[in-house]
Design a protein around this motif. Structure first.
Motif, PDB file in Angstrom:
ATOM      1  N   GLU A 136      -9.870  10.538   4.189  1.00 37.21           N
ATOM      2  CA  GLU A 136      -9.664   9.557   3.872  1.00 37.21           C
ATOM      3  C   GLU A 136      -9.425   8.537   4.030  1.00 37.21           C
ATOM      4  OE1 GLU A 136     -10.285   8.535  -1.375  1.00 37.21           O
ATOM      5  OE2 GLU A 136      -9.127  10.476  -0.586  1.00 37.21           O
ATOM      6  N   THR A 137      -9.246   6.781   3.294  1.00 32.38           N
ATOM      7  CA  THR A 137      -8.404   6.446   4.248  1.00 32.38           C
ATOM      8  C   THR A 137      -7.158   5.819   3.061  1.00 32.38           C
ATOM      9  OG1 THR A 137      -9.351   4.454   3.012  1.00 32.38           O
ATOM     10  CG2 THR A 137     -10.383   5.024   5.377  1.00 32.38           C
ATOM     11  N   ILE A 139      -5.973   2.712   1.069  1.00 23.67           N
ATOM     12  CA  ILE A 139      -6.123   1.863   0.748  1.00 23.67           C
ATOM     13  C   ILE A 139      -7.231   3.267  -0.496  1.00 23.67           C
ATOM     14  CG2 ILE A 139      -8.535   0.627   1.642  1.00 23.67           C
ATOM     15  CD1 ILE A 139      -6.198  -0.487  -0.618  1.00 23.67           C
ATOM     16  N   ASP A 140      -8.780   3.688   0.091  1.00 24.25           N
ATOM     17  CA  ASP A 140      -9.288   3.990  -1.237  1.00 24.25           C
ATOM     18  C   ASP A 140      -8.827   5.760  -2.125  1.00 24.25           C
ATOM     19  OD1 ASP A 140     -11.469   2.820   0.134  1.00 24.25           O
ATOM     20  OD2 ASP A 140     -12.286   4.409   1.238  1.00 24.25           O
ATOM     21  N   ARG A 143      -6.534   3.415  -4.362  1.00 22.40           N
ATOM     22  CA  ARG A 143      -7.762   2.488  -4.968  1.00 22.40           C
ATOM     23  C   ARG A 143      -8.674   3.753  -6.243  1.00 22.40           C
ATOM     24  NH1 ARG A 143     -10.867  -1.563  -1.245  1.00 22.40           N
ATOM     25  NH2 ARG A 143      -9.853  -3.215  -1.659  1.00 22.40           N
ATOM     26  N   GLU A 159      -4.021  -3.512  -2.819  1.00 26.49           N
ATOM     27  CA  GLU A 159      -3.173  -3.717  -1.620  1.00 26.49           C
ATOM     28  C   GLU A 159      -1.952  -4.021  -1.943  1.00 26.49           C
ATOM     29  OE1 GLU A 159      -8.022  -4.636  -1.554  1.00 26.49           O
ATOM     30  OE2 GLU A 159      -5.928  -4.576  -2.964  1.00 26.49           O
ATOM     31  N   ARG A 169      -1.371  -4.150   5.178  1.00 24.06           N
ATOM     32  CA  ARG A 169      -2.162  -4.840   5.208  1.00 24.06           C
ATOM     33  C   ARG A 169      -2.779  -3.440   6.450  1.00 24.06           C
ATOM     34  NH1 ARG A 169      -4.940  -7.979   0.175  1.00 24.06           N
ATOM     35  NH2 ARG A 169      -2.970  -8.237  -1.026  1.00 24.06           N
ATOM     36  N   GLN A 172      -3.702  -0.358   6.165  1.00 27.23           N
ATOM     37  CA  GLN A 172      -4.447   0.267   4.663  1.00 27.23           C
ATOM     38  C   GLN A 172      -5.780   0.888   4.860  1.00 27.23           C
ATOM     39  OE1 GLN A 172      -4.038  -3.027   1.955  1.00 27.23           O
ATOM     40  NE2 GLN A 172      -1.624  -2.873   2.176  1.00 27.23           N
ATOM     41  N   HIS A 173      -6.138   0.140   6.146  1.00 30.46           N
ATOM     42  CA  HIS A 173      -7.550   1.228   6.633  1.00 30.46           C
ATOM     43  C   HIS A 173      -7.629   2.163   7.153  1.00 30.46           C
ATOM     44  CE1 HIS A 173      -9.898  -1.966   4.121  1.00 30.46           C
ATOM     45  NE2 HIS A 173      -8.949  -2.520   4.385  1.00 30.46           N
ATOM     46  N   ASN A 174      -6.554   2.556   7.687  1.00 32.73           N
ATOM     47  CA  ASN A 174      -6.124   3.716   7.978  1.00 32.73           C
ATOM     48  C   ASN A 174      -6.791   5.236   7.852  1.00 32.73           C
ATOM     49  OD1 ASN A 174      -5.178   2.565  10.512  1.00 32.73           O
ATOM     50  ND2 ASN A 174      -2.951   2.673  10.410  1.00 32.73           N
ATOM     51  N   LEU A 175      -7.122   6.485   8.474  1.00 30.77           N
ATOM     52  CA  LEU A 175      -7.054   7.569   7.917  1.00 30.77           C
ATOM     53  C   LEU A 175      -5.829   8.231   7.371  1.00 30.77           C
ATOM     54  CD1 LEU A 175     -10.046   9.115   9.795  1.00 30.77           C
ATOM     55  CD2 LEU A 175      -9.851   7.678   7.764  1.00 30.77           C
TER      56      LEU A 175
END
Length: 364
Positions: A136-137, A139-140, A143, A159, A169, A172-175
């Protein structure tokens, strides 16, 4: 000239219409003000709903818990109200985490009961837990706790919160699988905060979190309007983030008015008074029965005890200095990593010294 006359006549004939229009505008403006006021009240109410805590918090009544014939908690009662910041201290295995689990309803007490106000929302930070999905990332995952969190009257996005807690930022989309152990623990804390609890249970947070995260957590707690209940061996964190201290002793949980250093001094003096009282009682009976031989602290132990006190004070002073530097990273003239390493080393050394102090305090 004709144009001038037309203009004058137009202004004359429209004067009343303009006055009427002005009156309508004033009425409309008043309506808009009332509407904005209502929206503001609704907005504030909505914000407060995320962290609002009613007059009834958590009531613990005659809580008792026993493990293997050992009384861990013996008829403990406490009323926890909005704004309370409580710290619980004691040796390992005395029942601190058990108490938190009873409050969180993960463990049932043997007797007594726990009552919660209707508005109480618990957030429990458990040590030595890792329930993250590696695929999962970042940020996810955060959230899933919520898109926004409200603190000190301000709405903070997931964020922005990640940025505050050292997740830029672009990352934040890294695994999650790319994160280090310390970063994973930090992420668990953020997920908890995003759930907008109004009662935080923190079980040994300083054992799990790195120093920069602790600095930000302390700053966050400064603005947190709800209940905070902390179990920790970290004296500085307790003195900074709790207003009331409770200590465990032989199944009893007693409140102490003062900071951790004063509590330690009180335990030391109480042990000395108890030893003196026992000695006097033995002396009174000496003409009737021989007094049993008691273990007394040696000169070396007494000297070491005083040295530990001084060493602890010096290391805590340096901890506070580093803490102040970390709270304002822009003014740093020293390397941030070296400061964090030094702080971590000091924390480990202090924990070891406190264990030695507790052992010697019983002898003293």
């Amino acid at each position: 000239m004709e144009w001038f006359k037309r203009g004058a006549r137009a202004r004359t004939t429209k004067q009343k219409a303009r006055q009427d229009r002005l009156q309508l505008l004033l009425e409309e403006e008043e309506k808009q003000k009332n509407l904005l006021s209502q929206r503001s009240e609704i907005s504030l109410h909505t914000v407060s709903n995320f962290q609002y805590l009613g007059t009834k918090g958590i009531n613990l009544t005659n809580i008792s818990k026993r493990f293997n014939e050992k009384e861990i908690i013996d008829h403990f009662s406490l009323k926890v109200c909005r704004g309370d910041r409580l710290g619980f201290v004691g040796p390992n295995g005395c029942g601190k985490s058990t108490l938190l689990n009873i409050i969180a309803e993960n463990i049932l007490p043997d007797s007594g009961h726990v009552e919660y106000g209707e508005t109480v929302r618990l957030g429990y930070y458990v040590q030595n837990s890792d329930d993250l999905d590696d695929n999962e990332t970042i940020i996810d995952y955060v959230r899933e706790g919520g898109d926004f969190v409200y603190t000190n009257g301000h709405r903070v996005s997931a964020e922005s919160l990640l940025e505050q807690f050292l997740f830029p930022r672009p990352l934040q989309h890294n695994l999650i699988k790319k994160l280090s152990g310390g970063e994973r623990k930090r992420l668990r804390l953020l997920r908890l905060l995003m759930q907008n609890p109004n009662c935080l249970l923190l079980d040994e947070p300083t054992n799990d979190l790195d120093i920069p995260t602790l600095v930000r957590l302390e700053s966050w707690l400064d603005d947190f309007p709800g209940i905070v209940i902390i179990v920790s061996h970290d004296r500085y964190f307790l003195d900074r983030c709790s207003d009331r201290l409770f200590y465990f002793k032989d199944g009893q949980i007693k409140e102490f008015i003062g900071d951790y250093a004063t509590l330690r001094q009180y335990i030391n003096e109480s042990s000395a008074i108890l030893q003196s009282s026992t000695t006097q009682s033995t002396e009174k009976k000496i003409s009737y029965t021989p007094s049993p031989k008691k273990n007394k602290p040696t000169y070396k132990q007494t000297t070491r005890f005083k040295a530990i006190e001084e060493e602890i004070a010096l290391k805590e002073k340096r901890q506070r200095e580093i803490q102040s530097l970390l709270e304002d990273p822009g003014s740093l003239n020293e390397d941030l990593d070296s400061l964090c390493s030094e702080f971590q080393k000091l924390k480990e050394e202090l924990e070891e010294l406190l264990v030695q102090w507790e052992e010697l305090a019983e002898l003293m």
